[in-house]
Design a protein around this motif. Structure first.
Motif, mmCIF file in Angstrom:
data_model
loop_
_atom_site.group_PDB
_atom_site.id
_atom_site.type_symbol
_atom_site.label_atom_id
_atom_site.label_comp_id
_atom_site.label_asym_id
_atom_site.label_seq_id
_atom_site.Cartn_x
_atom_site.Cartn_y
_atom_site.Cartn_z
ATOM 1 N N MET A 230 -2.096 -9.915 2.710
ATOM 2 C CA MET A 230 -1.107 -8.203 2.276
ATOM 3 C C MET A 230 0.574 -8.032 3.006
ATOM 4 N N ALA A 231 0.541 -8.856 4.155
ATOM 5 C CA ALA A 231 1.755 -8.225 5.285
ATOM 6 C C ALA A 231 2.395 -9.407 4.296
ATOM 7 N N HIS A 232 2.393 -10.903 3.784
ATOM 8 C CA HIS A 232 3.172 -11.213 3.301
ATOM 9 C C HIS A 232 3.759 -10.670 1.808
ATOM 10 N N ALA A 233 2.528 -9.798 0.817
ATOM 11 C CA ALA A 233 2.820 -9.569 -0.171
ATOM 12 C C ALA A 233 4.206 -8.324 -0.184
ATOM 13 N N GLY B 296 3.910 -3.735 -1.593
ATOM 14 C CA GLY B 296 2.897 -3.434 -0.917
ATOM 15 C C GLY B 296 1.379 -2.853 -1.630
ATOM 16 N N PHE B 297 1.606 -1.857 -1.905
ATOM 17 C CA PHE B 297 0.847 -0.974 -2.897
ATOM 18 C C PHE B 297 0.752 -1.308 -3.878
ATOM 19 N N SER B 298 1.362 -2.404 -4.652
ATOM 20 C CA SER B 298 1.048 -2.609 -5.902
ATOM 21 C C SER B 298 -0.065 -3.831 -5.513
ATOM 22 N N VAL B 299 0.115 -4.229 -4.990
ATOM 23 C CA VAL B 299 -0.433 -5.982 -3.991
ATOM 24 C C VAL B 299 -1.463 -4.838 -4.322
ATOM 25 N N ALA B 300 -2.003 -4.304 -2.716
ATOM 26 C CA ALA B 300 -3.088 -3.419 -2.582
ATOM 27 C C ALA B 300 -3.878 -2.639 -3.666
ATOM 28 N N LEU B 301 -3.299 -2.131 -4.846
ATOM 29 C CA LEU B 301 -4.231 -1.186 -5.426
ATOM 30 C C LEU B 301 -4.614 -2.068 -6.596
ATOM 31 N N LEU B 302 -3.913 -2.886 -6.891
ATOM 32 C CA LEU B 302 -4.598 -4.384 -8.048
ATOM 33 C C LEU B 302 -5.400 -4.935 -7.307
ATOM 34 N N ALA B 303 -5.512 -5.390 -5.983
ATOM 35 C CA ALA B 303 -6.235 -6.283 -5.783
ATOM 36 C C ALA B 303 -7.782 -5.517 -5.214
ATOM 37 N N ALA C 145 -4.274 1.732 1.280
ATOM 38 C CA ALA C 145 -2.727 2.424 1.130
ATOM 39 C C ALA C 145 -1.793 2.455 3.090
ATOM 40 N N LEU C 146 -3.482 2.633 3.720
ATOM 41 C CA LEU C 146 -2.811 2.719 5.260
ATOM 42 C C LEU C 146 -2.034 1.609 5.356
ATOM 43 N N VAL C 147 -3.069 0.903 5.526
ATOM 44 C CA VAL C 147 -2.872 -0.975 5.937
ATOM 45 C C VAL C 147 -1.094 -1.429 5.442
ATOM 46 N N VAL C 148 -1.063 -1.146 4.558
ATOM 47 C CA VAL C 148 0.209 -1.512 3.372
ATOM 48 C C VAL C 148 2.091 -0.533 4.712
ATOM 49 N N ILE C 149 1.098 0.849 4.746
ATOM 50 C CA ILE C 149 2.281 1.925 6.331
ATOM 51 C C ILE C 149 2.075 0.949 7.241
ATOM 52 N N ASN C 150 0.957 0.553 8.034
ATOM 53 C CA ASN C 150 1.346 -0.038 8.729
ATOM 54 C C ASN C 150 2.010 -1.317 8.901
ATOM 55 N N LEU C 151 2.023 -2.320 7.817
ATOM 56 C CA LEU C 151 2.899 -3.111 7.466
ATOM 57 C C LEU C 151 3.734 -3.459 7.371
ATOM 58 N N VAL C 152 4.388 -2.318 7.014
ATOM 59 C CA VAL C 152 5.757 -2.033 6.471
ATOM 60 C C VAL C 152 5.961 -1.780 8.132
ATOM 61 N N ASN C 153 4.771 -1.125 9.211
ATOM 62 C CA ASN C 153 5.219 -0.569 10.433
ATOM 63 C C ASN C 153 5.687 -1.756 11.444
ATOM 64 N N GLY C 154 4.964 -2.532 10.821
ATOM 65 C CA GLY C 154 4.577 -4.481 11.521
ATOM 66 C C GLY C 154 5.817 -4.509 11.222
#
Lengths: 252, 292
Positions: free
Chosen positions: B52-55, B82-89, B191-200
């Protein structure tokens, strides 16, 4: 007798193939019912239907006003991640979900109830152990403690004594009898006919449909068991739509 | 002697503002990302997090294409992607039998290729390096605030979904029979994963974004049997890795992002060897067995 669970021409299954076929009947409130039948007879399927995990392919289940979340369910192969770092106490405490919900804290009264439940299943002193350290029998005791805490009117147990030794079975059976005396409705899928004969007043012999249903002595006859054994287990991929359903579809 | 230690460990942060900012950013990353990392590990989703980080990259890259190295454009693009990928997956795996990791693996390769292509269309190689490896030493006020804000949101949301999330990890079927909270909690977690990936992503870049989530979680597993303890240890080891990594990069000119991850990796190796919960040395010399 008031009915707690009523099946009306109930068909349950997977991919349109019925595993429980046109079952009708009622389980009385406060009944202690054993559900027996060969492998593939639809016992687990029926229980999954009762707790609402599986939606009926046809017919209906009337739960006499109870929601599916007011039924405690102990599945056959509990899908539990035993490597998860959680203590026996915390795991059992999840049985209080109906009281605590998402955010409710655990007060002193709750803690006492949890300790009592663990005591009732003989797991005193295991509170701080991780669930990964429990043996199969201890695991089952813990799951019973959780059911105990759920404190529901209806309790559904799917083969609770598989691979469980005699001592543990006897202990947990006492708990089931206690629930029965408290007026709860208990339905348990079982394979041990001796256990059913001695402990369960009512039996439903299932082989997709009900082969026999009533007092255990009347149900568990050699004839009935023979009939149940002959039922066909396999799905027939080429099966045509069930003829008995056709009039229903037209009526609808 | 003390002067030397002071010069090496403390002076960089008292003398240079960019080092203080980097330290603040890395601590915020640790607070938000490490607990999420622990749950990723317990749900066996560490590699999903990486994918997801790459997404996130194509979204951030499109933001970059539209408005250059603009913080909000890139954050927004990254979040949307990130959200679209996470939600779709997440939805696909809940509705069908397909496991999340299967579709994500393909997806992340495509995303990486797409993201690098988009950045290269407009930017220079330096921009590309910035996107791939982040730039924690160039934190401006805005980026710092975004990171701190995301970390705060993460901790609050995690507190809200903690109970269903834990039960969903350990006994999903039970949660289904007592509550409808399972699916929303799972989606909120993604969603939290995505938010923290954006942070990272802002601090460590797309390639290392999960580093401060996954490695500290792995470290924690070797030191605690209890999820609360794990989360504490993960946060602590992430913060220590961040601090030591910054010092290391200041002293040796190793790029800061890789330096942080390398320190975390060193702690990880020590934990694998000497951790008191299943560490290798502990397994080889378990001590005499007990009476009962």
């Amino acid at each position: 007798m008031t009915a707690q669970l009523t099946f009306r021409d109930l068909t349950l299954g997977y991919d349109r193939h019925p595993a429980v076929h046109h079952l009708s009947g009622a389980i009385a409130s406060g009944a202690l019912l054993a559900l027996v039948g060969p492998n593939g007879a639809g016992k687990s399927t029926l229980l999954r239907g009762i707790v609402g995990i599986l939606k009926p392919l046809g017919g209906a289940i009337d739960r006499a006003g109870l929601g599916v979340r007011d039924i405690a369910y102990l599945p056959q192969t509990a899908d539990i991640d035993r490597t998860f770092p959680i203590s026996v106490f915390d795991f059992t405490a999840t049985g209080l979900w109906r009281t605590t919900g998402l955010f409710g804290g655990l007060g002193k009264a709750h803690t006492k109830r949890i300790t009592q439940a663990l005591g009732a299943v003989g797991l005193n002193g295991f509170e701080n152990r991780g669930i990964g350290t429990l043996s199969g029998g201890q695991m089952q005791r813990m799951l019973f403690a959780r059911v105990l805490l759920q404190d529901t009117r209806v309790i559904v147990l799917d083969e609770p004594f598989n691979a469980i030794d005699a001592k543990t079975t006897a202990d947990l059976m006492l708990l089931i009898q206690r629930w029965h005396h408290e007026g709860r409705t208990v339905v348990a899928a079982l394979h041990d006919m001796d256990l059913v004969r001695t402990q369960f007043p009512q039996t439903l012999l299932l082989a997709r449909g009900a082969v026999a249903w009533g007092r255990t002595v009347d149900v568990l006859t050699l004839d009935n068991l023979g009939i149940a054994r002959k039922m066909c287990e396999a799905f027939d991929d080429g099966a045509s739509p069930c003829a008995a359903d056709v009039p229903h579809t037209r009526a609808a | 002697m003390f002067d030397m230690i002071y010069d090496a460990l403390i002076a960089p942060f008292t003398e240079f503002e960019f080092m203080r900012r980097a330290l603040a950013a890395v601590i915020a990353l640790a607070l938000g990302g490490a607990p999420i990392g622990v749950f990723l590990m317990l749900r066996r989703m560490s590699l999903v997090g990486d994918a997801m980080a790459h997404a996130i990259l194509p979204g951030a890259a499109i933001g970059f294409l539209v408005s250059g190295l603009n913080l909000f454009a890139m954050t927004f693009g990254g979040l949307v992607a990130g959200f679209s990928v996470a939600l779709l997956a997440g939805l696909v795996s809940r509705v069908t039998e397909i496991k999340e990791d299967a579709s994500l693996a393909t997806f992340y390769l495509v995303s990486l290729a797409l993201g690098v292509t988009i950045v290269s269309m407009r930017g220079t190689n330096i921009d590309l390096l910035h996107v791939l490896f982040g730039n924690i030493l160039a934190m401006d006020d805005q980026t710092l605030l975004v990171i701190a804000f995301n970390a705060t949101i993460t901790l609050i949301a995690l507190a809200v979904i903690y109970r269903p999330l834990v039960i969903e990890c350990v006994d999903p079927l039970y949660l289904r029979t007592v509550s409808r909270a399972g699916a929303p909690a799972h989606l909120a977690f993604l969603a939290l994963v995505v938010i923290n990936l954006v942070n990272g992503f802002h601090a460590l870049g797309t390639l290392l974004a999960v580093g401060l989530m996954v490695l500290p979680a792995g470290i924690a597993r070797f030191w605690s049997r209890d999820i609360t303890g794990m989360i504490g240890i993960a946060v602590l080891s992430a913060a220590i890795s961040g601090y030591c990594g910054l010092v290391l990069s200041f002293l040796t000119k190793v790029p800061s992002g890789p330096a942080i991850i390398l320190v975390a990796a060193a702690i990880y190796i020590v934990s694998v060897l000497f951790g008191n919960v299943g560490g290798i040395v502990r397994q080889m010399f378990p001590g005499r067995h007990l009476e009962a």
